[in-house]
Scaffold this motif. Structure first.
Motif, short mmCIF file in Angstrom:
data_model
loop_
_atom_site.label_atom_id
_atom_site.label_comp_id
_atom_site.label_asym_id
_atom_site.label_seq_id
_atom_site.Cartn_x
_atom_site.Cartn_y
_atom_site.Cartn_z
N ARG A 184 25.44 -8.00 24.76
CA ARG A 184 25.78 -7.36 26.03
C ARG A 184 26.93 -6.40 25.76
NH1 ARG A 184 28.50 -12.69 28.83
NH2 ARG A 184 30.40 -12.64 27.59
N ARG A 185 27.33 -5.64 26.77
CA ARG A 185 28.34 -4.61 26.56
C ARG A 185 29.74 -4.97 27.07
NH1 ARG A 185 26.03 1.25 27.37
NH2 ARG A 185 26.46 1.47 25.17
N GLU A 186 29.90 -6.06 27.81
CA GLU A 186 31.18 -6.35 28.46
C GLU A 186 32.34 -6.42 27.46
OE1 GLU A 186 28.35 -7.82 29.33
OE2 GLU A 186 28.16 -7.18 31.41
N GLU A 187 32.19 -7.20 26.39
CA GLU A 187 33.26 -7.33 25.39
C GLU A 187 33.52 -6.00 24.70
OE1 GLU A 187 31.89 -11.35 26.30
OE2 GLU A 187 30.84 -9.52 25.82
N ALA A 188 32.47 -5.26 24.41
CA ALA A 188 32.62 -3.95 23.77
C ALA A 188 33.41 -2.99 24.66
CB ALA A 188 31.25 -3.37 23.43
N GLU A 203 31.88 2.05 15.63
CA GLU A 203 31.43 0.88 14.87
C GLU A 203 31.90 -0.41 15.53
OE1 GLU A 203 29.52 0.25 11.83
OE2 GLU A 203 28.82 2.11 12.72
N ILE A 204 33.13 -0.43 15.99
CA ILE A 204 33.68 -1.62 16.65
C ILE A 204 32.90 -1.91 17.93
CG2 ILE A 204 35.72 -2.50 17.87
CD1 ILE A 204 37.40 -1.10 15.65
N PHE A 205 32.61 -0.87 18.71
CA PHE A 205 31.81 -1.04 19.92
C PHE A 205 30.45 -1.65 19.58
CE2 PHE A 205 29.08 0.17 23.42
CZ PHE A 205 29.90 0.05 24.54
N ARG A 206 29.81 -1.12 18.54
CA ARG A 206 28.49 -1.59 18.12
C ARG A 206 28.53 -3.07 17.69
NH1 ARG A 206 25.79 -2.30 13.42
NH2 ARG A 206 27.56 -1.62 12.20
#
Length: 191
Positions: A46-50, A35-38
């Motif tokens: 984008r995905r960098e922060e995730a 959930e945090i990744f999403r």
């Protein structure tokens, strides 16, 4: 959902304003990782922060990780991780705020501010001397953050001076905070 019609004790009809849903803040749990990744992926498009958050959690770094829930839905997340100011024997350990994310459909409704306030309160109560952040001055100044350069603290990355900010949580520590500010090595390349 529009306004709700109610009958008062006097028998007249009135309109109650829509009451915003309650946002609950709690610490991250292992089962929250997806959930945090999403949340970060959607908030930043984008995905960098995730990926950064996932790496920090996987490396089990000292952190305060808070999740905002609206009813049972995860809508926001904030992460504070170990950070330092100073050099050698004068190095002081505190926290760095990064990243803060709220799902786009829940932004500008106070969820991010609630996460920041809650995190800062917990850190202050826990004796943390400072929190540093790299972010918008207009947003973070309302929580008490000020340009770090005013404290003789400098970011080791090339960033706009007013964007690198510091909040001293304990005034007695203010004069110990001098020199370079260092985030965890996992942040290298993410500035």
């Amino acid at each position: 959902m529009g306004p709700v019609q109610v009958k008062s004790d006097a028998g007249t009809r009135g309109v109650l304003e829509k009451i915003p849903p309650i946002i609950r803040i709690r610490e991250e749990r292992p089962e929250d990782a997806d959930e945090i990744f999403r949340i970060h992926e959607k908030a930043f498009s984008r995905r960098e922060e995730a990926k950064l958050v996932k790496t920090l959690c996987r490396n089990d770094v000292p952190r305060l990780s808070l999740l905002a829930l609206r009813e049972k839905q995860s809508v926001g997340h904030i992460l504070f991780t170990q950070a330092w100011i100073g050099e050698d024997s004068r190095k002081v350990e505190g926290m760095g705020l990064a990243p803060l994310a709220v799902l786009p459909e829940f932004q500008r409704q106070g969820t991010g501010a609630l996460l920041v306030h809650n995190g800062l309160k917990r850190l202050r109560e826990g004796g943390c001397p400072f929190v540093m952040v790299l972010g918008g001055p207009a947003y973070y100044s309302r929580f008490g953050f000020r340009p770090a350069s005013g404290y003789e603290v400098r970011c080791t990355w090339k960033v706009p001076e007013d964007a690198f900010q510091l909040l001293v949580l304990n005034p007695a520590d203010q004069f110990r905070l001098r020199g370079p500010a260092l985030y965890r090595p996992e942040f290298d390349g993410h500035e």
